[in-house]
Design a protein around this motif. Structure first.
Motif, PDB file in Angstrom:
ATOM      1  N   ARG A   1       0.841  -1.204   0.000  1.00 13.76           N
ATOM      2  CA  ARG A   1       0.000   0.000   0.000  1.00 13.76           C
ATOM      3  C   ARG A   1       0.877   1.255   0.000  1.00 13.76           C
ATOM      4  NH1 ARG A   1      -2.608   4.045  -0.064  1.00 13.76           N
ATOM      5  NH2 ARG A   1      -4.727   4.376   0.737  1.00 13.76           N
ATOM      6  N   ALA A   2       1.947   1.256   0.787  1.00 13.40           N
ATOM      7  CA  ALA A   2       2.854   2.400   0.846  1.00 13.40           C
ATOM      8  C   ALA A   2       3.572   2.604  -0.482  1.00 13.40           C
ATOM      9  CB  ALA A   2       3.866   2.188   1.964  1.00 13.40           C
ATOM     10  N   ALA A   3       3.868   1.531  -1.177  1.00 14.97           N
ATOM     11  CA  ALA A   3       4.548   1.632  -2.472  1.00 14.97           C
ATOM     12  C   ALA A   3       3.676   2.361  -3.488  1.00 14.97           C
ATOM     13  CB  ALA A   3       4.899   0.244  -2.986  1.00 14.97           C
ATOM     14  N   LEU A   4       2.352   2.231  -3.357  1.00 16.04           N
ATOM     15  CA  LEU A   4       1.449   2.964  -4.245  1.00 16.04           C
ATOM     16  C   LEU A   4       1.520   4.465  -3.980  1.00 16.04           C
ATOM     17  CD1 LEU A   4      -1.768   0.734  -4.231  1.00 16.04           C
ATOM     18  CD2 LEU A   4      -0.345   1.257  -6.201  1.00 16.04           C
ATOM     19  N   THR A   5       1.570   4.787  -2.707  1.00 21.14           N
ATOM     20  CA  THR A   5       1.640   6.203  -2.323  1.00 21.14           C
ATOM     21  C   THR A   5       2.945   6.835  -2.768  1.00 21.14           C
ATOM     22  OG1 THR A   5       0.278   5.715  -0.384  1.00 21.14           O
ATOM     23  CG2 THR A   5       1.468   7.819  -0.391  1.00 21.14           C
ATOM     24  N   ASP A   6       4.021   6.050  -2.715  1.00 24.10           N
ATOM     25  CA  ASP A   6       5.340   6.572  -3.051  1.00 24.10           C
ATOM     26  C   ASP A   6       5.600   6.638  -4.553  1.00 24.10           C
ATOM     27  OD1 ASP A   6       5.802   6.730  -0.360  1.00 24.10           O
ATOM     28  OD2 ASP A   6       6.881   4.810  -0.243  1.00 24.10           O
TER      29      ASP A   6
END
Length: 281
Positions: free
Chosen positions: A274-279
């Motif tokens: 999920r964090a990789a999408l934000t980044d």
């Protein structure tokens, strides 16, 4: 094409040939009776073409044995119950496919599943499900009633909150990153996955990309109470109910499960995706 399906189709062809020869008809003579090209007779008898129910009615009448039609259709039904091509299934629409799966879910107490490329339908958000069904509809040229298919798939999730049900699902980590939908839809889907991971009916295992595994990822499959396996491929679903097939898929599931992580460890992997999408840009 599965070996079981081809064997069943060849056996049906042998029975068709038997009826023709018992009637004393040549291939050309039966073709004339049926209004077909002789090549169709040969293909059906040699297991090179799958008969339709209409074909079987015509054959039974052509050989002068109309009473044999129910038997032939029974053989065809048995063949199709094992091997269900997407082309044939989707000819009846996406809702029919999803309703058939839903009926099996309702009968099942313990469902064991494995998916390698997408988040499984039982956990999908409507938007993610719409993206998945739309992409595969494009592949098979079957774009009708996608919304009805999505609604049927989402209704199946009522089982997640039913007492006594158990969903033991394995997911390859790569499925968390597949962009089969927009980043926003995938983000919502991962949020949804984190929420169902806490349900009492769900045992979610994620196989990390870095995990040591005894076997590699293969086709997606679902085991229903050790009575039925539904396995998917690009061209078909296989509905397998023999003890040998079920035992094999149970061994595959157990072997994959040995490499999976669950609970907080699984939650961390989802959070990382999920964090990789934000980044990402």
């Amino acid at each position: 094409m599965s070996t079981d399906f081809q064997q069943a189709r060849t056996a049906l062809g042998a029975r068709l040939r038997e009826l023709r020869t018992e009637a004393g008809l040549t291939v050309r003579a039966l073709a004339a009776e049926c209004g077909w090209a002789p090549s169709k007779i040969s293909k059906l008898e040699n297991g090179k073409q799958t008969a339709t129910t209409s074909d079987l009615d015509t054959w039974a009448s052509g050989v002068g044995r109309p009473e044999s039609a129910p038997e032939l259709k029974g053989r065809l039904a048995g063949l199709e119950s094992t091997y269900r091509s997407w082309r044939r299934q989707l000819a009846g629409g996406h809702r029919a496919v999803q309703d058939a799966l839903g009926a099996q879910h309702e009968k099942t107490t313990v469902l064991r599943g494995f998916t390698a490329s997408v988040v499984p339908g039982i956990f999908q958000t409507p938007e993610y499900a719409r993206s998945v069904l739309s992409r595969y509809a494009e592949l098979h040229g079957a774009a009708r009633d996608i919304e009805a298919g999505v609604a049927s798939r989402i209704r199946r999730q009522e089982g997640l909150y039913a007492p006594g049900k158990r969903y033991r699902v394995l997911l390859w980590e790569s499925a968390l990153h597949v962009r089969i939908c927009s980043p926003a839809v995938l983000a919502d889907q991962l949020d949804r996955l984190m929420s169902v991971n806490g349900l009492s009916t769900v045992d979610l295992g994620i196989i990390p990309l870095t995990a040591e595994v005894r076997i590699a990822a293969g086709d997606d499959f679902w085991i229903h109470d050790d009575r039925l396996v539904i396995a998917e491929s690009w061209h078909a679903e296989m509905w397998l109910d023999s003890a040998e097939d079920i035992a094999l898929y149970r061994r595959v599931w157990d072997t994959l499960a040995a490499s999976a992580v669950s609970g907080r460890s699984a939650h961390r992997i989802i959070t990382r995706a999920r964090a990789a999408l934000t980044d990402s840009p």
